[in-house]
Design a protein around this motif. Structure first.
Motif: not given
Ligand SMILES: Cc1cc2nc3c(=O)[nH]c(=O)nc-3n(C[C@H](O)[C@H](O)[C@H](O)COP(=O)(O)OP(=O)(O)OC[C@H]3O[C@@H](n4cnc5c(N)ncnc54)[C@H](O)[C@@H]3O)c2cc1C
Ligand SMILES: Nc1ncnc2c1ncn2[C@@H]1O[C@H](COP(=O)(O)O)[C@@H](O)[C@H]1O
Lengths: 317, 262
Positions: A208, A211, A234-235, A248-252, A265, A267, A271-272, A286, A304-305
């Protein structure tokens, strides 16, 4: 003696790994409490019960034509029947798609407190204390139940699977199942795609924090190309439609284990991580120094990525 | 169709977390927002209303602050809401909170569907929807990624997400509780007129006593909280220091010559 009972889980007649892992959890908890470990297997025949008996000394087989596939109502009824008939103190359930679907219901059915999504259990002064992730993995908490019985669900990988010394006993338990309010029509595949990222040696994955779609393409796709690898996500990136579900990488999503996995970017939600923790070398980029991804990465850059990745491109020449 | 959506306020996970006395997070440092999964639930409810008519009711339990998220859902298009506001409920565990939310749902009356998020990002329990279904004696399904309503508006065909990119397609009758998984839709942004209207929408305030709840706080809970702490990892990454340029250069060098992976 009271029992600590694993509820087995299967899909298409195949036991889940989590079931076998929980057999070890049951043995540990039971030994701390002076109880005995056991498992209950709900299926259309007793074949899976015999398989589980290789991992735990005592298995209860509930055999019924209605139990060929998982169903929330049937499972809650079956758990209640076995718990009430067999002197069960604690029930262990995988925190999987099926587990999440009925564990809360089963807990209410037997009047037990439930601690969900645990990664550890210890016995302190005769009580089981459960450790679990909260705040997207940033904080751990410990909880116990106040009720006489407990239900706990566990993350995949919380325990290793471990075969028992010999084959355990399998005892049939008759349960008269009532009705279910759900009717399964079919199981379908939804993530078919042309690309198979699981074969790539290098994967650059964006979360995420990238952006928006154009920026994701700009940094993640380009770095992947430069490194001769595949891009992934990520999801939330897939949910937002910035890239295909097949990436998509992860549990689902996909489980990958490349030589190099760059997580930018992302977290590091459990699940990831479930889908990439087997990677040989993990790089985390990150801006949040407390992001859980740093707890499993080999190398980390806090920054900052959008600055770090272009600088990497340059350094790669 | 009468739909109640359960909306929880959670910390923005990028906030700076500080733990006070092993027991709670320092809320003064935290920015709050709507639980991600709940945004998808609100959108799913609005889409059903657009197709079949009826109303969308937002229900949230928490301190005064949570009215911000309720109004956000109003601005997206929800009709009215209930704010369950009682520290005695918030101090309880998922069982206590679910019990209170169920009483509020019952007070609405004639509810066809209750939508929740798959899990709250803060406690990651995934229990509330399943508890609520059982207490309401409704059918339920978790991890829902597709909802279709049958012609008579009483039957549901639902896709439940499974591992490995599979979906289970199942049928059930309303009333039902569905826990909504992310990606089921693209939640809409509130529009300016939406935000203006949201300010005037009805938001009922209910205390535990109004709802006739007896299971309250720690005493009513079935679980006991011990402590919280930051995880200590044995595998903490080697953090590469320096500004972006210097760090990137060192990283590339390490990947080439130390890890030998590129
Ligand atoms: C049943 C179930 C199954 C799921 N299956 C999956 C799955 O298969 N895969 C998966 O990925 N998720 C899965 N999820 C979702 C998972 O719980 C998280 O919500 C998801 O992995 C978060 O994705 P993220 O790390 O991209 O986003 P976030 O958790 O929002 O993290 C974003 C990160 O980016 C960083 N960031 C922001 N801006 C910048 C920048 N400019 N430079 C550097 N860093 C920055 C932030 O510090 C933060 O750590 C599942 C959830 C459930 C409940
Ligand atoms: N205090 C609350 N107020 C309203 N809804 C809630 C509350 N707590 C949990 N929920 C709902 O239940 C879902 C699952 O939460 P949990 O069981 O805590 O993981 C959330 O996504 C919300 O939809």
């Amino acid at each position: 003696m009271a029992r600590i009972l694993v509820i087995a889980e299967q899909r298409n007649g195949k036991l889940s790994e989590a079931t076998l892992e929980l057999c070890k959890a049951a043995k540990e908890i039971a030994s701390g409490l002076g109880a005995t470990p056991a498992a209950a297997v709900f299926f259309k025949d007793d074949s899976l019960a015999k398989e589980v008996a290789n991992y735990i000394p005592e298995v209860f087989a509930v055999v019924d034509g209605k139990l060929g596939a998982y169903d929330a109502d049937y499972y809650a009824q079956a758990v209640k029947a076995v718990v009430e008939g067999q002197d069960v103190k604690g029930v262990l359930i995988p925190h999987s798609y099926d587990g999440v679907d009925y564990a809360g219901k089963a807990a209410l059915a037997i009047g037990a407190g439930i601690v969900s999504n645990c990664n550890k259990a210890t016995v302190e002064g005769g009580a089981v204390v459960f450790t679990r992730n909260t705040y997207n993995g940033k904080i751990q908490e410990q909880k116990s139940v106040k009720t006489d019985k407990f239900v706990a669900t566990f993350e995949k990988g919380a325990y290793d699977k471990e075969a028992a010394g010999g084959a355990g006993s399998v005892t049939a338990v008759a349960v008269s199942l009532g009705d279910s309010r759900r009717k399964i029509k079919e199981v379908i595949a939804t993530m078919a795609g042309s690309v198979d990222i699981s074969q790539a040696k290098v994967i650059v994955s964006g979360g995420r924090g990238t952006k928006e779609k154009d920026k994701y393409n700009d940094v993640i796709v380009n770095l992947a190309k430069k490194l001769g690898g595949e891009y992934a996500a990520s999801r939330p990136v897939v949910d937002a439609g910035w890239t295909d579900a097949a990436r998509q990488v992860g549990q689902s999503g996909k489980t990958v284990a490349p030589v190099l996995y760059v997580a930018a970017g992302i977290s590091g939600a459990i699940q990831h991580v479930a889908g990439m923790k087997g990677s040989q070398c993990i790089v985390a980029i990150n801006k949040d120094p407390e992001a859980p991804i740093f707890n499993i990465a080999t190398y980390g850059i806090v920054g900052d990525l959008f600055e770090v990745i272009p600088a990497m491109m340059e350094a790669l020449g | 169709m009468k739909i109640v959506v359960l909306v929880k306020e959670v910390p923005d996970m990028e906030s700076k977390f500080k733990i006070i006395g092993d027991a709670k997070i320092d809320e003064s440092q935290i920015a709050f927002k709507m639980n991600d999964f709940d945004e998808y639930a609100v959108e799913a409810a609005l889409q059903l209303k657009e197709k079949f008519g009826g109303e969308v009711v937002i229900l949230s339990s928490g301190p005064e602050r949570v009215t911000k998220e309720v109004r956000q859902a109003f601005a997206m298009g929800a009709d009215w809401g209930i704010h369950v506001s009682d520290p005695q409920i918030d101090e309880g565990d998922n069982y206590v909170v679910a019990g209170a939310l169920v009483k509020a749902i019952e007070s609405v009356g004639g509810v066809d569907l209750v939508l929740t998020g798959v899990q709250a990002e803060d406690d990651q329990a995934g229990l509330t929807g399943v508890f609520a279904a059982d207490m309401l004696n409704f059918a339920h399904c978790t991890n829902v990624v597709k909802i279709e309503v049958g012609g008579d508006q009483k039957a549901l065909t639902i896709n439940r997400e499974l591992e490995g990119g599979l979906n289970e397609v199942l049928e059930m009758a309303m009333p039902a509780v569905l826990t909504i998984q992310s990606g089921i839709n693209q939640p809409r942004y509130p529009t300016l007129p939406g935000i203006m209207k949201a300010k005037k929408k009805r938001l009922d305030l209910k205390k535990a006593a109004d709802l006739g709840i007896s299971a309250l706080g720690e005493a009513g809970s079935k679980t006991k909280f011990h402590k919280m702490y930051f995880p200590v990892s044995e595998h903490k990454a080697e953090i590469i220091q320096g500004d972006a340029k210097a760090a990137a250069k060192t990283l590339v060098d390490k990947l080439r010559n130390e890890a030998k992976v590129i």
